[in-house]
Design a protein around this motif. Structure first.
Motif, PDB file in Angstrom:
ATOM      1  N   ILE A 207      14.974  12.761 -51.982  1.00  0.00           N
ATOM      2  CA  ILE A 207      14.564  12.112 -51.857  1.00  0.00           C
ATOM      3  C   ILE A 207      14.252  11.291 -50.799  1.00  0.00           C
ATOM      4  O   ILE A 207      12.572  10.768 -51.178  1.00  0.00           O
ATOM      5  CB  ILE A 207      15.460  11.023 -52.931  1.00  0.00           C
ATOM      6  CG1 ILE A 207      15.927  11.755 -54.330  1.00  0.00           C
ATOM      7  CG2 ILE A 207      15.328   9.578 -53.091  1.00  0.00           C
ATOM      8  CD1 ILE A 207      17.598  11.119 -55.163  1.00  0.00           C
ATOM      9  N   ALA A 208      14.946  10.970 -49.365  1.00  0.00           N
ATOM     10  CA  ALA A 208      13.918   9.816 -48.938  1.00  0.00           C
ATOM     11  C   ALA A 208      13.349  10.774 -48.431  1.00  0.00           C
ATOM     12  O   ALA A 208      11.554   9.783 -47.896  1.00  0.00           O
ATOM     13  CB  ALA A 208      14.792  10.507 -47.141  1.00  0.00           C
ATOM     14  N   ALA A 209      12.647  11.698 -48.886  1.00  0.00           N
ATOM     15  CA  ALA A 209      10.949  12.744 -48.290  1.00  0.00           C
ATOM     16  C   ALA A 209      10.370  11.874 -48.749  1.00  0.00           C
ATOM     17  O   ALA A 209       8.724  11.699 -48.531  1.00  0.00           O
ATOM     18  CB  ALA A 209      11.050  14.312 -48.071  1.00  0.00           C
ATOM     19  N   PHE A 318       9.199  13.444 -59.974  1.00  0.00           N
ATOM     20  CA  PHE A 318      10.109  13.838 -60.908  1.00  0.00           C
ATOM     21  C   PHE A 318      10.217  15.296 -60.661  1.00  0.00           C
ATOM     22  O   PHE A 318      11.687  15.497 -61.091  1.00  0.00           O
ATOM     23  CB  PHE A 318       9.301  13.723 -62.622  1.00  0.00           C
ATOM     24  CG  PHE A 318       8.702  12.566 -62.385  1.00  0.00           C
ATOM     25  CD1 PHE A 318      10.282  11.609 -63.160  1.00  0.00           C
ATOM     26  CD2 PHE A 318       7.572  12.241 -62.777  1.00  0.00           C
ATOM     27  CE1 PHE A 318       9.732  10.152 -63.438  1.00  0.00           C
ATOM     28  CE2 PHE A 318       7.806  10.738 -64.235  1.00  0.00           C
ATOM     29  CZ  PHE A 318       8.685   9.581 -63.941  1.00  0.00           C
ATOM     30  N   ALA A 319       9.973  16.210 -60.066  1.00  0.00           N
ATOM     31  CA  ALA A 319      10.552  17.508 -59.079  1.00  0.00           C
ATOM     32  C   ALA A 319      12.176  17.275 -58.817  1.00  0.00           C
ATOM     33  O   ALA A 319      12.624  18.027 -58.790  1.00  0.00           O
ATOM     34  CB  ALA A 319       9.539  18.111 -58.676  1.00  0.00           C
ATOM     35  N   VAL A 320      11.975  16.371 -57.615  1.00  0.00           N
ATOM     36  CA  VAL A 320      13.046  15.556 -56.666  1.00  0.00           C
ATOM     37  C   VAL A 320      14.030  15.175 -57.406  1.00  0.00           C
ATOM     38  O   VAL A 320      14.879  15.467 -57.138  1.00  0.00           O
ATOM     39  CB  VAL A 320      12.455  14.752 -55.798  1.00  0.00           C
ATOM     40  CG1 VAL A 320      12.872  14.500 -55.106  1.00  0.00           C
ATOM     41  CG2 VAL A 320      11.516  15.727 -55.495  1.00  0.00           C
ATOM     42  N   THR A 321      13.738  13.901 -58.248  1.00  0.00           N
ATOM     43  CA  THR A 321      14.461  12.685 -59.030  1.00  0.00           C
ATOM     44  C   THR A 321      15.210  13.532 -59.773  1.00  0.00           C
ATOM     45  O   THR A 321      15.505  13.156 -60.652  1.00  0.00           O
ATOM     46  CB  THR A 321      13.551  10.892 -59.102  1.00  0.00           C
ATOM     47  OG1 THR A 321      12.942  11.819 -60.116  1.00  0.00           O
ATOM     48  CG2 THR A 321      13.218  11.478 -57.951  1.00  0.00           C
ATOM     49  N   ALA A 330      15.486   4.457 -57.222  1.00  0.00           N
ATOM     50  CA  ALA A 330      15.666   4.560 -55.758  1.00  0.00           C
ATOM     51  C   ALA A 330      14.105   5.194 -55.138  1.00  0.00           C
ATOM     52  O   ALA A 330      13.315   3.805 -53.899  1.00  0.00           O
ATOM     53  CB  ALA A 330      15.869   5.122 -54.622  1.00  0.00           C
ATOM     54  N   VAL A 331      13.373   5.594 -55.751  1.00  0.00           N
ATOM     55  CA  VAL A 331      11.334   6.052 -55.291  1.00  0.00           C
ATOM     56  C   VAL A 331      10.857   4.965 -55.905  1.00  0.00           C
ATOM     57  O   VAL A 331       9.944   3.913 -55.200  1.00  0.00           O
ATOM     58  CB  VAL A 331      10.800   7.097 -55.950  1.00  0.00           C
ATOM     59  CG1 VAL A 331       9.514   7.086 -55.767  1.00  0.00           C
ATOM     60  CG2 VAL A 331      12.191   8.438 -55.304  1.00  0.00           C
TER      61      VAL A 331
END
Length: 399
Positions: A207-209, A318-321, A330-331
């Motif tokens: 998420i940070a990346a 969306f692939a990450v979250t 968060a994003v």
């Protein structure tokens, strides 16, 4: 109720949020003068800053609430509160009261941003859904600006502000009758499987990346906006021509969106760095020439990069979250942060020349494209807990 019906409601919620956020934003100085006799330009700056800081603070709170309450309950409560606040805004007796009520309104309506991941999460084609959302955002921005102009054309703008409360009430009635009541809307078969659970540290890192990528893209996109018309007028064009040049990228975005799905099918993950390179080239070309025709061409190239990049970036998000509210919020918070960073950076850069924000945006897009092209970390040795063979159903989360 069919999935298609409540998905349309999610889009209406997003559109109403966009209209409320954008409609009067080009007209704040005129609005404050007509309603309160305030002519100090600082009043507009303070208003925008307070609203953006409020949005930044409110977004993660709505993400936390999404863990405990259904989207329908959050949206319904926010729509009702927004209708009351809209009436209170229309009746505001003074600028300070209007400012405070606007900040509360912003905090309340940030709940509507959760409708976007809900819309994507209940669809069968993520690429199509992200593209549809891009249409809504870009087309809605134009429509919202026209609505704002119509409100300002009324003999009393307060009437137009009060009338917006009816939109909130009407949408609240529809949502109450038709949105699913469970905590998560039932999803139809999704061609893009949701990510499975992963180690908390890995999830946070992913998420940070992707948030860092979002911050870079949004800052590069927004930093070029505040002083562009001044830069164009330095080249000898009039106010109307400068406004047309300013809008060209948005027109290019709408024109290129029908090709986004095919571009993604051809390029896959390479679409985002390619789009960043296009945006960088368009901005660099604008920085190098003030001639109206080449400048217009640079604006179009920039817009094509933005349109393709919008779809490619949201697909990575969306692939990450996934499509649950908390991780997505968060994003979304980082996106709001970019609206605070970019005007400050633009002002500092423009002090050295009106074209420097264009050069900075081009450089940021170019660096980002280069970083996105770097190879991902090598796969872990077989037999480790991170071995892909041990988790064949898990989607990759690298950015």
């Amino acid at each position: 109720m069919s999935g298609a019906s409540f998905r349309r409601l999610y889009l209406l919620v997003v559109l109403l949020h966009l209209v409320g956020d954008v409609a009067l934003s080009p007209f704040y100085p005129q609005l404050f003068e007509r309603l309160f006799g305030v002519t100090d330009p600082a009043a507009t700056g303070v208003y925008i800053w307070v609203c953006r800081v409020t949005a930044l603070a409110a977004m993660p709170l709505w993400g936390l609430l999404a863990r405990r309450f259904s989207l329908s309950s959050l949206v319904l409560g926010s729509l009702g509160a927004a209708a009351v606040l809209e009436l209170a805004l229309a009746a505001s007796p003074a600028y300070p009261v209007f400012l405070v009520l606007s900040a509360v309104q912003v905090a309340v309506t940030m709940a509507f941003t959760l409708a976007y991941p809900a819309f994507v999460g209940t669809g069968a084609d993520r690429v199509r859904d992200v593209t549809v959302f891009a249409y809504v955002v870009n087309g809605g921005t134009v429509a919202a600006t026209l609505i704002g102009a119509g409100i300002m054309a009324l003999p009393q703008p307060r009437w137009g502000i009060a009338a917006c409360a009816l939109l909130y009430v009407a949408l609240a009635v529809l949502c109450h009758r038709r949105l699913p009541r469970e905590r998560r809307a039932p999803a139809v078969a999704d061609s893009v499987p949701e990510p499975r659970a992963r180690a908390p540290r890995g999830a946070v890192a992913a998420i940070a990346a992707v948030s860092a990528v979002v911050l870079a893209v949004e800052t590069a996109r927004l930093v070029v906006r505040p002083f562009f018309t001044l830069y164009a007028q330095d080249g000898g064009v009039g106010t109307t021509a400068a406004a047309v040049l300013f809008l060209l990228p948005q027109v290019a975005v709408l024109a290129v969106l029908p090709l986004a799905g095919r571009a993604h099918a051809l390029l896959g993950r390479a679409l985002l760095p390619a789009a960043c390179l296009l945006a960088a080239a368009g901005l660099a070309w604008q920085f190098l020439t003030l001639d109206p025709v080449p400048l217009a061409l640079g604006r179009v190239v920039f817009g094509v990069g933005l349109g393709l990049g919008h779809v490619a970036l949201d697909l990575r998000v969306f692939a990450v979250t996934g499509t649950d509210g908390p991780a997505f919020s968060a994003v979304a918070t980082v996106r709001v942060a970019a609206t605070l960073v970019s005007p400050v950076a633009a002002t500092a850069l423009a002090a050295g020349g009106a074209g420097l924000p264009l050069a900075a945006g081009a450089g940021l897009f170019a660096v980002l494209a280069l970083l996105l092209c770097l190879p991902s970390r090598p796969p872990p040795p077989p037999g480790t807990s991170d071995d892909p063979s041990a988790h064949r159903t898990e989607r990759p989360h690298h950015v």
